[in-house]
Design a protein around this motif. Structure first.
Motif, PDB file in Angstrom:
ATOM      1  N   LEU A  58      -8.794  -6.112  -1.406  1.00  0.00           N
ATOM      2  CA  LEU A  58      -9.741  -5.924  -0.584  1.00  0.00           C
ATOM      3  C   LEU A  58     -10.318  -7.679  -1.110  1.00  0.00           C
ATOM      4  CD1 LEU A  58     -11.273  -5.972   2.210  1.00  0.00           C
ATOM      5  CD2 LEU A  58     -13.359  -4.434   0.502  1.00  0.00           C
ATOM      6  N   LEU A  59     -10.816  -7.618  -1.947  1.00  0.00           N
ATOM      7  CA  LEU A  59     -11.316  -9.005  -2.703  1.00  0.00           C
ATOM      8  C   LEU A  59     -10.396 -10.102  -2.250  1.00  0.00           C
ATOM      9  CD1 LEU A  59     -13.948 -10.331  -3.766  1.00  0.00           C
ATOM     10  CD2 LEU A  59     -12.397 -10.134  -6.078  1.00  0.00           C
ATOM     11  N   LEU A  75      -8.753  -5.330   8.185  1.00  0.00           N
ATOM     12  CA  LEU A  75      -8.794  -5.283   6.782  1.00  0.00           C
ATOM     13  C   LEU A  75      -8.303  -3.923   6.688  1.00  0.00           C
ATOM     14  CD1 LEU A  75     -12.597  -6.730   5.610  1.00  0.00           C
ATOM     15  CD2 LEU A  75     -10.198  -7.076   4.875  1.00  0.00           C
ATOM     16  N   ALA A  76      -9.197  -3.413   7.185  1.00  0.00           N
ATOM     17  CA  ALA A  76      -8.375  -1.624   7.034  1.00  0.00           C
ATOM     18  C   ALA A  76      -7.094  -1.431   7.454  1.00  0.00           C
ATOM     19  CB  ALA A  76      -8.755  -0.227   8.359  1.00  0.00           C
ATOM     20  N   GLU A  77      -6.726  -1.852   8.865  1.00  0.00           N
ATOM     21  CA  GLU A  77      -5.000  -2.187   9.007  1.00  0.00           C
ATOM     22  C   GLU A  77      -4.447  -2.807   7.796  1.00  0.00           C
ATOM     23  OE1 GLU A  77      -5.339  -3.760  12.642  1.00  0.00           O
ATOM     24  OE2 GLU A  77      -5.971  -1.807  13.680  1.00  0.00           O
ATOM     25  N   LEU A  78      -4.569  -3.686   7.087  1.00  0.00           N
ATOM     26  CA  LEU A  78      -3.657  -4.114   5.876  1.00  0.00           C
ATOM     27  C   LEU A  78      -3.874  -2.928   5.007  1.00  0.00           C
ATOM     28  CD1 LEU A  78      -5.476  -7.741   5.874  1.00  0.00           C
ATOM     29  CD2 LEU A  78      -2.645  -7.321   6.781  1.00  0.00           C
ATOM     30  N   LEU A  79      -5.084  -2.986   4.346  1.00  0.00           N
ATOM     31  CA  LEU A  79      -4.716  -1.628   3.098  1.00  0.00           C
ATOM     32  C   LEU A  79      -4.358  -1.239   3.391  1.00  0.00           C
ATOM     33  CD1 LEU A  79      -7.547  -3.162   1.516  1.00  0.00           C
ATOM     34  CD2 LEU A  79      -5.913  -3.794   0.913  1.00  0.00           C
ATOM     35  N   TRP A  80      -4.375   0.387   4.431  1.00  0.00           N
ATOM     36  CA  TRP A  80      -4.279   1.577   5.252  1.00  0.00           C
ATOM     37  C   TRP A  80      -3.488   1.888   6.291  1.00  0.00           C
ATOM     38  CZ3 TRP A  80      -9.000  -0.483   3.375  1.00  0.00           C
ATOM     39  CH2 TRP A  80      -9.838   0.299   2.059  1.00  0.00           C
ATOM     40  N   SER A  81      -1.544   1.226   6.647  1.00  0.00           N
ATOM     41  CA  SER A  81      -1.414   1.107   7.420  1.00  0.00           C
ATOM     42  C   SER A  81      -0.602   2.293   8.213  1.00  0.00           C
ATOM     43  CB  SER A  81      -0.710  -0.116   7.664  1.00  0.00           C
ATOM     44  OG  SER A  81       0.480   0.122   6.758  1.00  0.00           O
ATOM     45  N   ARG A  82      -0.516   3.275   6.960  1.00  0.00           N
ATOM     46  CA  ARG A  82      -0.124   4.710   7.316  1.00  0.00           C
ATOM     47  C   ARG A  82      -1.058   5.032   7.383  1.00  0.00           C
ATOM     48  NH1 ARG A  82       4.378   3.711   3.083  1.00  0.00           N
ATOM     49  NH2 ARG A  82       3.088   2.649   1.303  1.00  0.00           N
ATOM     50  N   ARG A  83      -2.491   5.283   7.356  1.00  0.00           N
ATOM     51  CA  ARG A  83      -3.057   6.101   8.065  1.00  0.00           C
ATOM     52  C   ARG A  83      -3.506   6.177   9.110  1.00  0.00           C
ATOM     53  NH1 ARG A  83      -6.759   6.410   2.114  1.00  0.00           N
ATOM     54  NH2 ARG A  83      -4.980   6.976   0.568  1.00  0.00           N
ATOM     55  N   PRO A 158       3.093  -1.507   3.195  1.00  0.00           N
ATOM     56  CA  PRO A 158       3.916  -2.721   4.016  1.00  0.00           C
ATOM     57  C   PRO A 158       2.674  -4.061   4.030  1.00  0.00           C
ATOM     58  CG  PRO A 158       4.421  -0.295   4.281  1.00  0.00           C
ATOM     59  CD  PRO A 158       3.396   0.144   3.319  1.00  0.00           C
ATOM     60  N   ALA A 159       1.804  -3.848   5.036  1.00  0.00           N
ATOM     61  CA  ALA A 159       1.110  -4.171   6.527  1.00  0.00           C
ATOM     62  C   ALA A 159       0.230  -5.484   5.100  1.00  0.00           C
ATOM     63  CB  ALA A 159      -0.039  -4.060   6.359  1.00  0.00           C
ATOM     64  N   PHE A 160       0.159  -5.084   3.663  1.00  0.00           N
ATOM     65  CA  PHE A 160      -0.911  -5.866   2.907  1.00  0.00           C
ATOM     66  C   PHE A 160       0.202  -6.308   1.947  1.00  0.00           C
ATOM     67  CE2 PHE A 160      -2.020  -7.431  -1.325  1.00  0.00           C
ATOM     68  CZ  PHE A 160      -2.855  -7.335  -1.382  1.00  0.00           C
ATOM     69  N   ASP A 161       1.559  -5.723   1.748  1.00  0.00           N
ATOM     70  CA  ASP A 161       2.462  -6.969   1.876  1.00  0.00           C
ATOM     71  C   ASP A 161       3.448  -8.041   2.016  1.00  0.00           C
ATOM     72  OD1 ASP A 161       2.481  -5.154  -1.257  1.00  0.00           O
ATOM     73  OD2 ASP A 161       4.398  -3.891  -0.214  1.00  0.00           O
ATOM     74  N   ALA A 162       3.456  -7.857   3.829  1.00  0.00           N
ATOM     75  CA  ALA A 162       3.578  -8.860   4.880  1.00  0.00           C
ATOM     76  C   ALA A 162       2.389 -10.047   4.519  1.00  0.00           C
ATOM     77  CB  ALA A 162       3.346  -8.306   6.101  1.00  0.00           C
TER      78      ALA A 162
END
Length: 668
Positions: A58-59, A75-83, A158-162
């Motif tokens: 997040l930082l 931010l939520a979609e980047l870090l918790w895309s599978r929730r 996966p979204a954050f890796d992208a």
């Protein structure tokens, strides 16, 4: 294999990469290190890095957007895309709490937490990755970018890796542009030589660096070293990018051979590059009217090109090189010089708080447009706009170009290349005419025989075996399962960065071997490599439903539909949605999915099964009887016992629910 080809860059560094915020103050309250393992220090050298990896990520996202508000939803979609959405919001609140607690020694109001967005204050924070690109940074500072950005945060989501891959690419591009600008203004010979070598260390595909190196070595009187630099440039472009040096570089080589001194041998011509994909260029979008940020047209072209380069079968020309060449020689001459098959162009226009992006894809071999799309997005968040448009373009253009390429391959002589053979096989797989489908095997086997290292030919051959078993057409199901596994593993081994090969391997593991945990991991890796690949979202959704995570599965299918609502393979991709709907007891919706998919492709057996079970639960005896007859015409030996043996669904309750519906529908 998809990649960005930075060829023919000439002497221009090109426009700077857009939307980079300022690096922050010289005496900050927080110093943030993102190059290498992440670090965070206060002015008094107190470490304030959060303990959790999610809070650190997040930082990092806020640091790369320094001073710019980042929407909470993003931010939520980047870090918790599978929730699910509610879980995303709760997880973001917890990570934000952890981050605020960790940063408290740096002082108050460092992080502004608004209702809809979060902002890291530019006046109080210094970020190393941004500072290295500042105009007053020393040239040698660019060398620090040879270290990996945030290696300790890989695999988080996966979204954050992208996002991380995208940021690394943008930093490299920005660093290369700055190094190119420094080279253009370098003074003495030694400084120029150092600048050229620095540019090539950052991006070895920049011909501007090679051209400068050739000239400088020749100026030093070392013709051999100058020719060696040309050879290195030529070999790198041929082996890594399937490209040849630009006309300017070739002219330098000819002049080099004509200079006084012993004659230099003409190099042997490199073998012609094997065509394994379409060649595409994205020109900067034209800005219409007032109120559009000047850099947006180029920024969109860069984002779209970077996203398209994740498709390993599409070769993407560098936008900077293409724009520079087009400005000097015209668009048509530039496309000919770069041997482009397709050109993507468009416009950006503002109306109130909305930006309208219109894109057009033209086939350079035939007149006329082959695809066009309009995107209307809020004008407030330009970075999000670039991401969203790039994602949608990739998901929609990929199958369009594949169809066109298959058409061109069919018009070429029958004894074609491995690429041509593969293009003939793909429509035959999806056509599902049994005779033509079985004939596609010969094309796939011949493609692999011609080019044994062709990863995509192996992947599509594994995919063919998936359909062979799924349709009930395999003479030896166990042998076909083993062959599918061998081919899928070989494809991923030949090209570990091919997201499509990874997700096909995942579906082989799930559908044929029922190893759904391994499959879910392979799909996650595929999405990290290409978050815009429709097939990966679909196969990931299937695997999640096989695991019993049906709500998560529906979210994966929603993402596929958002990316590519009119995919030409919707008859297959949409059918997977029937699994979670059936297991959640949403029988009418599951039946509707089956009804639509079987209408699109009546010969495809897969959607009949969840459709039939849903009808059994609904008590629709007449429709079930008609559907059962159609299914048994495709697979005469299909029974409830075979359905349970074949399904990868893992949960006992889910398996029972599936079987009960089939029994109620009258299946043996």
């Amino acid at each position: 294999m998809g990649r960005i080809e930075r060829i023919g860059a000439g002497r221009d560094a090109g426009p700077p990469l857009p939307s980079w915020p300022a690096p922050g103050p010289a005496s900050p309250r927080l110093r943030l290190g993102l190059i290498g393992p992440m670090e965070a220090w206060t002015l008094s050298s107190q470490a304030v890095l959060p303990r959790s990896r999610k809070a650190r990520a997040l930082l990092a996202v806020l640091g790369m957007a320094l001073g710019q508000p980042v929407p909470r939803q993003r931010l939520a979609e980047l870090l918790w895309s599978r929730r699910g959405e509610e879980q995303q919001r709760g997880s973001l609140r917890q990570a934000l709490h952890d981050l605020q607690a960790a940063l408290s020694p740096a002082g108050p109001r460092l992080l502004q937490a608004g209702r809809d967005a979060l902002t890291l204050e530019r006046e109080d924070v210094w970020v190393d990755a941004l500072a290295l690109l500042a105009p007053d940074a020393t040239p040698a500072a660019l060398d620090l970018l040879s270290n990996t950005v945030l290696p300790d945060l890989e695999g988080l989501d996966p979204a954050f890796d992208a996002w991380l891959t995208q940021q690394r690419g943008r930093l490299q591009e920005a660093a290369a542009n700055r190094a190119a600008a420094l080279l253009a203004t370098a003074g003495p010979q030694e400084a120029a030589l150092e600048a050229a070598q620095r540019l090539l260390r950052i991006d070895s595909s920049r011909e501007q660096g090679w051209q400068a190196l050739i000239r400088l070595r020749l100026a030093q009187g070392d013709r051999g070293a100058a020719l060696a630099a040309y050879e290195a440039c030529r070999n790198l472009l041929a082996s890594r990018y399937n490209a040849t040096p630009s006309a300017e570089t070739e002219a330098l080589a000819q002049a080099l051979r004509a200079t006084a001194g012993p004659p230099l041998a003409q190099p042997a011509p490199p073998p012609p590059p094997r065509q394994r994909g379409a060649r595409l260029g994205v020109v900067p979008l034209r800005l219409l009217g007032e109120g559009v940020a000047p850099h947006l047209g180029f920024g969109l072209a860069e984002e779209i090109g970077a996203a398209l380069s994740r498709l390993r079968w599409i070769f993407v020309a560098d936008s900077t090189s293409l724009a520079s060449l087009a400005e000097r020689e015209g668009v048509e001459a530039a496309t000919r010089a770069l041997r482009l098959d397709y050109l993507l162009s468009g416009t950006v226009q503002r109306g109130g708080e909305t930006l309208r992006v219109t894109l057009r894809l033209a086939d350079q071999r035939e007149p006329g447009l082959v695809w066009s799309q309009r995107f209307d997005r809020p004008a407030g968040d330009l970075l999000a706009l670039q991401d969203e448009v790039a994602a949608a373009v990739v998901a929609r253009i990929d199958p369009e170009i594949l169809l066109i390429e298959a058409h061109h391959a069919g018009a070429r002589p029958s004894q074609g290349s491995a690429y041509d053979l593969l293009l003939r096989a793909i429509p035959a797989i999806h056509g599902l005419d049994r005779e033509t489908f079985l004939g596609a095997r010969r094309w796939l086997e011949e493609a692999i025989r011609l080019e044994p290292d062709y990863a995509q030919a192996h992947a599509w051959h594994a995919y063919w075996h998936l359909f062979l078993v799924g349709q009930g057409w395999a003479a030896d199901e166990a042998a076909s399962t083993r062959e599918a596994e061998r081919l899928a593993r070989r494809a991923s081994g030949l090209d570990p960065l091919d997201a499509q090969a990874l997700t096909i391997q995942g579906h082989v593991r799930a559908f044929l071997h029922h190893q759904v945990e391994e499959a879910a991991e392979l799909h996650a890796r595929a999405l990290a490599r290409n978050p815009n690949l429709a097939m990966a979202w679909v196969f990931s959704g299937m695997a999640e439903s096989y695991r019993g995570r049906h709500e998560v599965a529906l979210a994966q299918f929603d993402r596929y539909l958002a990316l590519s609502p009119c995919h030409p393979h919707a008859f297959f991709f949409d059918a997977g949605r029937g699994i979670p709907l059936l297991m959640l007891g949403r029988h009418a919706e599951a039946a509707a999915v089956g009804r639509a998919c079987t209408a699109l492709r009546p010969e495809f057996s897969y959607p009949y099964k969840t459709y039939l079970s849903a009808l059994g639960h609904l008590g629709e005896a007449r429709e079930a009887a008609e559907l059962r007859e159609r299914l048994l015409a495709i697979e005469p030996d299909f029974t409830v016992a075979k359905a349970l043996r074949r399904t990868p669904v893992r949960g006992a309750a889910d398996r029972q629910h599936y079987a009960e519906g089939l029994c109620r529908a009258g299946l043996r």
